[in-house]
Design a protein around this motif. Structure first.
Motif, PDB file in Angstrom:
ATOM      1  N   ASN A 281       0.802  -1.203   0.130  1.00  0.00           N
ATOM      2  CA  ASN A 281       0.006   0.153   0.088  1.00  0.00           C
ATOM      3  C   ASN A 281       0.759   1.340  -0.004  1.00  0.00           C
ATOM      4  N   SER A 282       0.337   2.396  -0.264  1.00  0.00           N
ATOM      5  CA  SER A 282       0.981   3.551  -0.559  1.00  0.00           C
ATOM      6  C   SER A 282       1.327   4.257   0.809  1.00  0.00           C
ATOM      7  N   ARG A 283       1.319   3.743   1.981  1.00  0.00           N
ATOM      8  CA  ARG A 283       1.922   4.040   3.141  1.00  0.00           C
ATOM      9  C   ARG A 283       3.457   3.966   2.950  1.00  0.00           C
ATOM     10  N   TYR A 284       4.000   3.091   1.941  1.00  0.00           N
ATOM     11  CA  TYR A 284       5.209   2.769   1.809  1.00  0.00           C
ATOM     12  C   TYR A 284       5.832   3.399   0.668  1.00  0.00           C
TER      13      TYR A 284
ATOM     14  N   GLU B 284      -5.638  13.202   7.212  1.00  0.00           N
ATOM     15  CA  GLU B 284      -4.803  12.826   6.057  1.00  0.00           C
ATOM     16  C   GLU B 284      -5.534  12.305   4.952  1.00  0.00           C
TER      17      GLU B 284
ATOM     18  N   PHE C 174      -5.506   9.310   2.756  1.00  0.00           N
ATOM     19  CA  PHE C 174      -4.867   8.009   2.395  1.00  0.00           C
ATOM     20  C   PHE C 174      -5.739   7.115   1.330  1.00  0.00           C
TER      21      PHE C 174
ATOM     22  N   THR D 180      -5.615   3.082   0.164  1.00  0.00           N
ATOM     23  CA  THR D 180      -4.625   1.866   0.317  1.00  0.00           C
ATOM     24  C   THR D 180      -4.054   1.483  -0.765  1.00  0.00           C
TER      25      THR D 180
ATOM     26  N   ASN E 180       0.039   2.597  -5.458  1.00  0.00           N
ATOM     27  CA  ASN E 180       0.859   1.358  -4.957  1.00  0.00           C
ATOM     28  C   ASN E 180       2.210   1.165  -6.266  1.00  0.00           C
TER      29      ASN E 180
END
Length: 410
Positions: free
Chosen positions: A40-43, A264, A266, A268, A272
């Motif tokens: 996911n796009s948190r990384y 924020e 966000f 998921t 990616n």
């Protein structure tokens, strides 16, 4: 396209398979990145940054902040949130018969849908489509640009008298569901002036028509002129060649106002590594295969040959378009321009029997819509026009025969 028996179909409408169904470069990019990492796009991953940089090179410098999502509907919903947070206003102006997505928030701003459901909300205002063929102000009007823009101005003034405040003018750069419409150049500039004066923003929905489809430009809103820049641009469908990917591009000022909420953004899967690898591959193919120039060349040929059919067949009232975005308006009579809905459906059905996939749009479901994959060739264009000619000729003969039979029996 091919069915399970190997039968070949000519696809004239799938703008999602933008660079061609299952393009090997796009498939390879997805496969290679899937073998390395997909999360996911948190990384944070280089692909996201690289893709945003590549997209930024296609847009005006002002549009420098990017949000990645999974679909055009998600993109338009986020654009609506951005506009409302930035302006602190609620109301939205849209064009009649517009369609912006399937989420509840977007059904509310899609006359194409809400007229058949719960109806128009108080905060939604509907402006006439800037259609110079069958709209309020036609090709013989001395200044249709100003006339259509003044309709928006009047809507704003009427709304303000009722204490309403405009957040955004939300428009497809080329209204597709509305009937393959080409707004007259200068219309967006005049509308933006009225909207900005009211404290709103201009949102260009490029989900159907972006990524070089119009040929001369990468984005359809650029047909309006170099002096026009939207405040927000939304992208979807062709961006991933069938992979679920979408994007919202906006200004730093709007993004900062959105971030100031402290809530924020966000998504998921939006942004990616695999999605961005696919997005990059699509941009590579458009550039490597010169698909913008190709869209111009084939589109011009298709327009030319369709206009030749317009002279031959009275049912063809108008042929309009740019690049590989073309509409053929079928009519019952030249004077009233009454939509030939049943005839259009008959033509589509007969084309399907000949393994040609085409469809209709517009309020009267009478506008043949051409939005093929960008690899659509001269041979494809020639074949589909010849087939349309043949079918229309047959339909005309059948109609004449029926009229003779009716007269004789009477």
């Amino acid at each position: 396209m091919y069915d399970e028996n190997g039968r070949q179909y000519l696809d004239c409408i799938n703008n999602v398979a933008h660079v061609g169904h299952c393009h090997s470069d796009v498939v390879k990019a997805a496969h290679e990145q899937n073998q390395l990492l997909n999360t996911n796009s948190r990384y944070l991953h280089d692909n996201m940054v690289d893709y945003a940089e590549r997209l930024s090179k296609t847009l005006p410098e002002k549009l420098c902040i990017f949000y990645f999502l999974n679909s055009g509907s998600e993109a338009n919903d986020l654009a609506l949130r951005l506009a409302r947070q930035y302006t602190k206003h609620q109301d939205v102006i849209v064009l009649d018969h517009a369609y912006h997505g399937h989420l509840t928030s977007l059904i509310d701003i899609s006359p194409y849908k809400f007229r058949n459901l719960e109806g128009q909300k108080e905060w939604v205002h509907v402006a006439p489509v800037p259609d110079t063929y069958r709209g309020l102000y036609r090709e013989d009007h001395e200044d249709p640009v100003t006339a259509y823009a003044d309709e928006v101005k009047n809507i704003i003034e009427h709304a303000q008298k009722r204490g309403r405040k405009i957040a955004a003018f939300f428009v497809e750069s080329l209204p597709s569901v509305g009937g393959q419409i080409i707004p007259p150049a200068g219309y967006f500039q005049k509308v933006a002036e009225h909207v900005h004066k009211a404290g709103g923003v201009f949102i260009a929905d490029e989900i159907q028509v972006g990524f070089g489809r119009v040929g001369r430009h990468f984005w359809a809103f650029q047909l309006q002129g170099e002096d026009f820049i939207p405040d927000i641009v939304t992208m979807g469908k062709p961006i991933g060649n069938g992979h679920p990917l979408a994007c919202v591009a906006t200004t730093k000022e709007i993004a900062e106002a959105f971030a100031a909420t402290g809530v924020e953004y966000f998504n998921t899967f939006g942004g990616n590594p695999v999605s961005c690898a696919i997005g990059l591959a699509v941009l590579d193919v458009i550039e490597k295969e010169h698909l913008q120039a190709h869209a111009t060349e084939v589109g011009n040929f298709l327009m030319k040959t369709l206009k030749e059919q317009q002279i031959k067949h009275p049912i063809i009232g108008d042929v309009r378009g740019c690049g590989l975005f073309i509409g053929v308006d079928l009519i019952k009579d030249q004077a009233e321009r009454t939509p030939a809905t049943a005839e259009a459906e008959e033509l589509i059905t007969r084309l399907k029997e000949k393994y040609i996939l085409l469809s209709t749009d517009g309020p009267g479901r009478n506008v043949l819509k051409f939005k093929p994959p960008m690899c659509f060739s001269m041979e494809d264009a020639k074949f589909v026009v010849e087939t349309i000619d043949q079918i229309l000729t047959d339909m005309e003969k059948e109609c004449l025969s029926q009229k003779k039979t009716t007269v004789c029996s009477t």
